[in-house]
Design a protein around this motif. Sequence first.
Motif, PDB file in Angstrom:
ATOM      1  N   PHE A  11      34.048  26.333  88.751  1.00 16.97           N
ATOM      2  CA  PHE A  11      33.656  25.357  89.754  1.00 16.97           C
ATOM      3  C   PHE A  11      34.850  24.948  90.611  1.00 16.97           C
ATOM      4  CE2 PHE A  11      34.751  23.311  85.769  1.00 16.97           C
ATOM      5  CZ  PHE A  11      35.642  22.308  86.152  1.00 16.97           C
ATOM      6  N   PRO A  12      34.588  24.438  91.818  1.00 16.43           N
ATOM      7  CA  PRO A  12      35.681  23.938  92.663  1.00 16.43           C
ATOM      8  C   PRO A  12      36.327  22.710  92.031  1.00 16.43           C
ATOM      9  CG  PRO A  12      33.683  24.285  93.951  1.00 16.43           C
ATOM     10  CD  PRO A  12      33.289  24.388  92.504  1.00 16.43           C
ATOM     11  N   GLU A  13      37.615  22.629  92.131  1.00 14.39           N
ATOM     12  CA  GLU A  13      38.340  21.496  91.542  1.00 14.39           C
ATOM     13  C   GLU A  13      37.868  20.182  92.156  1.00 14.39           C
ATOM     14  OE1 GLU A  13      42.947  20.226  90.555  1.00 14.39           O
ATOM     15  OE2 GLU A  13      42.488  22.155  91.478  1.00 14.39           O
ATOM     16  N   TYR A  24      45.165  18.181  76.025  1.00 22.09           N
ATOM     17  CA  TYR A  24      46.530  18.650  75.797  1.00 22.09           C
ATOM     18  C   TYR A  24      46.977  19.466  77.006  1.00 22.09           C
ATOM     19  CZ  TYR A  24      44.542  17.937  71.129  1.00 22.09           C
ATOM     20  OH  TYR A  24      43.879  17.421  70.030  1.00 22.09           O
ATOM     21  N   LEU A  25      48.138  19.131  77.553  1.00 25.13           N
ATOM     22  CA  LEU A  25      48.664  19.833  78.719  1.00 25.13           C
ATOM     23  C   LEU A  25      49.925  20.595  78.342  1.00 25.13           C
ATOM     24  CD1 LEU A  25      48.326  17.035  81.442  1.00 25.13           C
ATOM     25  CD2 LEU A  25      46.630  18.725  80.727  1.00 25.13           C
ATOM     26  N   ASP A  26      49.832  21.919  78.382  1.00 26.34           N
ATOM     27  CA  ASP A  26      51.010  22.767  78.241  1.00 26.34           C
ATOM     28  C   ASP A  26      51.635  22.824  79.633  1.00 26.34           C
ATOM     29  OD1 ASP A  26      52.904  24.610  77.483  1.00 26.34           O
ATOM     30  OD2 ASP A  26      51.533  26.324  77.493  1.00 26.34           O
ATOM     31  N   LEU A  76      44.463  16.532  86.854  1.00 28.45           N
ATOM     32  CA  LEU A  76      43.833  17.169  85.697  1.00 28.45           C
ATOM     33  C   LEU A  76      43.131  16.138  84.818  1.00 28.45           C
ATOM     34  CD1 LEU A  76      46.671  19.700  84.796  1.00 28.45           C
ATOM     35  CD2 LEU A  76      44.407  20.273  85.716  1.00 28.45           C
ATOM     36  N   VAL A  77      43.738  14.960  84.689  1.00 27.05           N
ATOM     37  CA  VAL A  77      43.117  13.896  83.899  1.00 27.05           C
ATOM     38  C   VAL A  77      41.824  13.427  84.561  1.00 27.05           C
ATOM     39  CG1 VAL A  77      43.416  11.530  83.034  1.00 27.05           C
ATOM     40  CG2 VAL A  77      45.290  13.172  82.835  1.00 27.05           C
ATOM     41  N   GLN A  78      41.756  13.495  85.881  1.00 24.44           N
ATOM     42  CA  GLN A  78      40.524  13.135  86.577  1.00 24.44           C
ATOM     43  C   GLN A  78      39.427  14.168  86.344  1.00 24.44           C
ATOM     44  OE1 GLN A  78      41.701  12.648  90.660  1.00 24.44           O
ATOM     45  NE2 GLN A  78      42.581  10.615  90.329  1.00 24.44           N
ATOM     46  N   THR A  79      39.811  15.425  86.127  1.00 24.60           N
ATOM     47  CA  THR A  79      38.828  16.486  85.858  1.00 24.60           C
ATOM     48  C   THR A  79      38.348  16.422  84.414  1.00 24.60           C
ATOM     49  OG1 THR A  79      39.831  17.929  87.522  1.00 24.60           O
ATOM     50  CG2 THR A  79      38.425  18.989  85.879  1.00 24.60           C
ATOM     51  N   VAL A  80      39.264  16.272  83.487  1.00 25.29           N
ATOM     52  CA  VAL A  80      38.930  16.158  82.061  1.00 25.29           C
ATOM     53  C   VAL A  80      39.592  14.895  81.529  1.00 25.29           C
ATOM     54  CG1 VAL A  80      39.040  17.231  79.782  1.00 25.29           C
ATOM     55  CG2 VAL A  80      38.799  18.664  81.813  1.00 25.29           C
ATOM     56  N   SER A  81      38.800  13.872  81.302  1.00 28.99           N
ATOM     57  CA  SER A  81      39.337  12.581  80.865  1.00 28.99           C
ATOM     58  C   SER A  81      39.313  12.480  79.343  1.00 28.99           C
ATOM     59  CB  SER A  81      38.519  11.429  81.466  1.00 28.99           C
ATOM     60  OG  SER A  81      38.593  11.454  82.870  1.00 28.99           O
TER      61      SER A  81
END
Length: 278
Positions: A11-13, A24-26, A76-81
């Motif tokens: 999907f579009p961001e 978790y963010l690498d 990214l936190v807004q996409t996956v909270s």
Amino acid sequence: SEHYPNAIQHFPEGSKHYEVDHLYLDANGILHACAQAVFNYGQGRHLLTFGFCHGMSKKKKIHQVYINFFSRIRELVQTVSPRGTLYIALDGTAPLAKQSQQRQRRFVAARTSAMEPKTEFDSNCITPGTSFMFELNKYMTYAIRYEIQHNKDWQKFKVIFSPSSIPGEGEHKIMDYIRTSPSRMKDTHCMYGPDGDLVMLTLATHCPNIFLLREDQFNRGMIHYVDMGQVRKGLFHDMSIQLPHGMSADEREEIDVINDFIFIGFFVGNDFLPKIEM
């Protein structure tokens, strides 16, 4: 994507929003992308001669890398909270086997880069122990505290920042954290990172509810959200069909089958093992 298309949402961001217990963010992949965009090199090289940071001093450009880095984390936190934990991991000192692979890659890169346009930024400074990383660690400590104080959404979860001064690669520090979680089999997890080895690592957690968040490398602005729990079920089904004669699928635990798949996959090489010549 060919064998398990139903496990992937593309999907579009910014068009979808998910919630998980732990995100978790690498983060080293994000950092490299931000540096490339600001200093105009590598995959982030602009098609135009002048980028948006043209005319800035090197010091200001480095600060802009830090700003863009944390801004990307917020996106990214807004996409996956996360409801429980946000874990941000930077690569620390790598194990000896990985250092050996890094040296080989950097010697090759040094030879090939002689043909490329010169840049004022040496990407080798994105390495534990450099002043660039020391200043980034300080900036991140400040930025996280500021965000928690001024953003109510960030007050809903715990933020863990593992800087480059803590040994171990980012994805393996994340894996250690997941393994020590007493509720890891009940919780939902999402891991972000561009590296292919995260496919193997998410499978190796054996968590039934774990997802992989990845940017589409070929379509800018598009996101892949992969249900690795569904992938592991598909792998178990497909590999159980090929079990030795006389052995039923019930006799092989799903964990054993997935571990076999990971073990076989490493024969094509990874960050710690050289590729086996066929």
